[in-house]
Write a protein that holds these residues in place. Structure first.
Motif, mmCIF file in Angstrom:
data_model
loop_
_atom_site.group_PDB
_atom_site.id
_atom_site.type_symbol
_atom_site.label_atom_id
_atom_site.label_comp_id
_atom_site.label_asym_id
_atom_site.label_seq_id
_atom_site.Cartn_x
_atom_site.Cartn_y
_atom_site.Cartn_z
ATOM 1 N N SER A 1 0.835 -1.205 0.000
ATOM 2 C CA SER A 1 0.000 0.000 0.000
ATOM 3 C C SER A 1 0.868 1.252 0.000
ATOM 4 O O SER A 1 0.526 2.247 -0.637
ATOM 5 C CB SER A 1 -0.912 0.022 1.234
ATOM 6 O OG SER A 1 -1.813 -1.056 1.171
ATOM 7 N N ASP B 1 -6.049 -1.213 -4.639
ATOM 8 C CA ASP B 1 -5.394 -1.757 -3.446
ATOM 9 C C ASP B 1 -6.346 -2.722 -2.735
ATOM 10 O O ASP B 1 -7.185 -2.310 -1.947
ATOM 11 C CB ASP B 1 -4.969 -0.625 -2.514
ATOM 12 C CG ASP B 1 -4.036 -1.120 -1.411
ATOM 13 O OD1 ASP B 1 -3.833 -2.346 -1.308
ATOM 14 O OD2 ASP B 1 -3.508 -0.273 -0.661
ATOM 15 N N GLU B 2 -6.193 -3.988 -3.022
ATOM 16 C CA GLU B 2 -7.052 -5.043 -2.447
ATOM 17 C C GLU B 2 -8.532 -4.707 -2.620
ATOM 18 O O GLU B 2 -9.329 -4.849 -1.692
ATOM 19 C CB GLU B 2 -6.718 -5.260 -0.976
ATOM 20 C CG GLU B 2 -5.325 -5.824 -0.767
ATOM 21 C CD GLU B 2 -5.070 -6.210 0.676
ATOM 22 O OE1 GLU B 2 -5.981 -6.780 1.300
ATOM 23 O OE2 GLU B 2 -3.964 -5.947 1.162
HETATM 24 MG MG LIG Z 1 -2.103 -2.780 2.199
#
Ligand SMILES: [Mg+2]
Ligand SMILES: Nc1ncnc2c1ncn2[C@@H]1O[C@H](COP(=O)(O)OP(=O)(O)O)[C@@H](O)[C@H]1O
Ligand SMILES: Nc1ncnc2c1ncn2[C@@H]1O[C@H](COP(=O)(O)OP(=O)(O)O)[C@@H](O)[C@H]1O
Ligand SMILES: [Mg+2]
Lengths: 278, 291
Positions: free
Chosen positions: A47, A166-167
């Motif tokens: 991240s 991000d995910e």
């Molecule tokens: Mg992360």
């Protein structure tokens, strides 16, 4: 041709007093139109790296170029943020309005885009994200996968060249994950949007053009999904895994059966096993 | 075997009588036997979280009953607190609820509330920490210094330390890397084996449900859609897809093999069983070829 993203040897730490680097000399090059998946254990710096790609964070050492614009160049900040759009894990935190199309229009309105242009851009964005038929609904009445596509529509209404996720599928149910992945693939293949997707799902990474593996703030492995997933033992050292299709292939090879390397999808695995029976 | 959880005609409405009234559960009935490991699957909004928060009395049925170990939860509402200890509930993203300055204190919070003495609390904290794989040194650390996966294990240990008769977990592995998933779910399974308590696991991962659960309960649009043994549930791939769910990837491989014309069983949902099934079939094929 210039690269979409050229992050070179970047280092970043959250506390400048402490010698503890969240990203520790990572490089990431992404070609225009590419679909790159980023894998890595929790806390390995994914991240933090992603936030460097649209100048939410700036590297302490190294450089990040977005279509040749240096993220440290404040004058380019607006253009960089227009070029790279981010989608995060929790759709509920990304939705602000009470009607879907208002939410998708939100950022454009803030930018002062003329309203006739807004209409056209949000309609197109909602169609691209497959959420157009829900445009008049309240976001909280949508499923997780639908909400996440509203968030994606809001980002692509800005007409970015590159989407960083991000995910984005982490909180979704199986159908939600599938439709979001389908949407991302369509945006990539049909609209030429460059995609960088961070995920913990190996079978999602298997759909990318290229897989980048991070560990301890560094990029430790890179290649096509077939190349990366043929190194199961190494991946497990990095707290990762391989898709079940690959695992089944590997287990059968251990038992002495002859199956080709680089199997990552259900179809490839079924075809290879089918051949064993012929 | 006796029933540990009995759900009888459970209906639950959020904001009843208001314009935004939402029926989240509609006439749901089932039983979970003592010592079972039950997985709950269902698409977002199907009612899973509302259902499991009924098990320890966080929600009161709009109509219908819940019995835990034969006792109606709401028979004596003033006793509802007892069920908070009897049924240990691990929420989604439980690490956000840690608040004490050491892991030890966080894990001890439940047992302390139960009025246990210091020695018993200490025993439980250490045992629970051991189960989830937290080292004794970590116990004195501030939870905020730990990694996400470790924090989550502290939160789970806090529930285990109450030594509940039923352990309920809502997506305990969400957002964790593959190893983190295996560590947490492996610890839950080991705890289940060691203590024989009843476990209810909500998950979006068909692979995890296949690997850990004995029975699967499928929710669909506020109703109970399927409740059966794991193999029987994952044998219904078309129906699961219809419900917005799926089957494990390994099962998909077998379904595809069948489609390609191979005469093979498709009730395969875990890796070890898949390997065994293929090995057997391949040996049989070899035998036939040699004849
Ligand atoms: Mg992360
Ligand atoms: N806002 C923050 N403040 C301080 N440390 C942080 C912050 N965000 C992340 N970190 C730390 O930086 C490291 C990398 O984190 P992150 O980039 O979030 O990893 P990942 O996304 O791969 O899980 C971790 O050690 C994490 O604890
Ligand atoms: N606090 C609440 N207020 C009103 N409606 C709610 C609330 N929580 C959940 N709901 C509604 O109840 C239904 C079931 O939700 P939930 O139990 O959270 O499902 P799941 O856990 O399967 O995603 C959904 O329609 C949801 O919108
Ligand atoms: Mg839920």
């Amino acid at each position: 041709m210039s690269k979409m993203i050229d992050a070179d040897q970047i280092r970043f730490r959250y506390d400048p007093e402490v010698d503890n680097w969240a990203v520790d000399g990572a490089s990431l090059k992404v070609e225009k139109g590419e679909f790159v998946a980023v894998l890595g254990a929790n806390g390995c710096g994914k991240s933090t790296l992603a936030k460097h790609l649209n100048a939410i964070l700036l590297p302490e050492a190294g450089t990040v170029l977005v279509e040749e614009m240096d993220t440290k160049d404040e004058e380019q900040l607006f253009q960089i943020r227009q070029t790279v759009g981010m989608v995060f894990q929790n759709p509920d935190n990304q939705i602000v309005a009470t009607v879907v199309e208002e939410d998708v229009a939100f950022a454009l309105e803030n930018l002062g885009v003329p309203s006739d242009q807004i209409r056209q851009r949000i309609d197109q964005a909602m169609k691209m994200a497959g959420i157009y038929q829900h445009r008049n609904k309240a976001p909280h009445k949508l499923s997780g996968g639908q909400k996440q596509r509203v968030a994606i529509a809001g980002v692509i209404a800005m007409r970015p060249d590159c989407l960083v996720l991000d995910e984005a599928t982490a909180m979704l149910d199986p159908r939600g994950r599938e439709v979001v992945m389908d949407t991302i693939r369509t945006l990539n293949r049909e609209y030429g949007i460059t995609v960088v997707a961070i995920t913990h799902y190996m079978e999602e990474a298997a759909q990318a053009d290229r897989v980048v593996v991070m560990n301890g703030g560094k990029v430790v492995l890179e290649g096509t999904p077939a190349q990366v997933f043929s190194q199961a033992d190494l991946l497990r050292e990095y707290h990762l895994d391989v898709p079940q299709a690959t695992e089944l292939r590997d287990e059968l090879v251990k038992l002495g059966y002859d199956l080709p390397q680089g199997i990552i999808s259900i179809e490839e695995c079924a075809q290879a096993i089918y051949k064993l029976f012929q | 075997m006796s029933a540990m959880i009995q759900v009888e005609h459970l209906t639950y409405v959020y904001n009843p009588g208001m314009p935004d009234a939402t029926t989240a559960l509609d006439d749901v009935s089932f039983e979970i036997e003592e010592g079972q490991f039950v997985g709950i699957i269902g698409s977002t909004g199907s009612g899973k979280s509302t259902l499991i928060t009924h098990f320890n009395g966080l929600h009161r049925p709009t109509s219908g009953r819940i019995l835990i170990d034969g006792v109606d939860l709401w028979e004596k509402p003033e006793k509802i607190r007892d069920f908070r200890f009897k049924v240990g509930l691990v929420f989604q993203y439980p690490e956000y609820q840690l608040f004490e300055e050491t892991c030890y204190k966080d894990i001890a919070y439940g047992p302390k509330n139960m009025g246990l003495d210091a020695q018993e609390i200490d025993r439980r904290v250490r045992q629970a920490a051991g189960f989830v794989g937290l080292s004794p040194q970590l116990l004195e650390r501030n939870p905020f210094e730990l990694s996400g996966g470790q924090k989550r294990r502290v939160a789970i240990a806090g529930v285990l330390a109450m030594e509940p008769k039923v352990l309920v977990l809502d997506e305990p592995a969400a957002g964790l890397d593959p190893e983190g998933r295996d560590t947490i779910l492996g610890a839950v399974k080991a705890y289940h084996k060691a203590t024989g308590i009843t476990v209810v696991l909500v998950s979006h991962s068909m692979e995890d449900i296949a690997r850990y659960a004995d029975k699967v309960l499928v929710m669909d649009q506020r109703k109970l859609a399927i409740y059966d043994d794991v193999d029987k549930v994952f044998a219904q791939a078309p129906r699961l897809l219809e419900l917005g769910l799926s089957v494990p990837q390994v099962t998909k491989i077998f379904l595809r093999l069948k489609e390609l014309g191979l005469d093979i069983d498709t009730d395969v949902y875990t890796m070890p069983y898949a390997v065994k099934t293929l090995q057997k079939a391949l040996e049989k094929r070899k035998g036939e070829a040699e004849c």
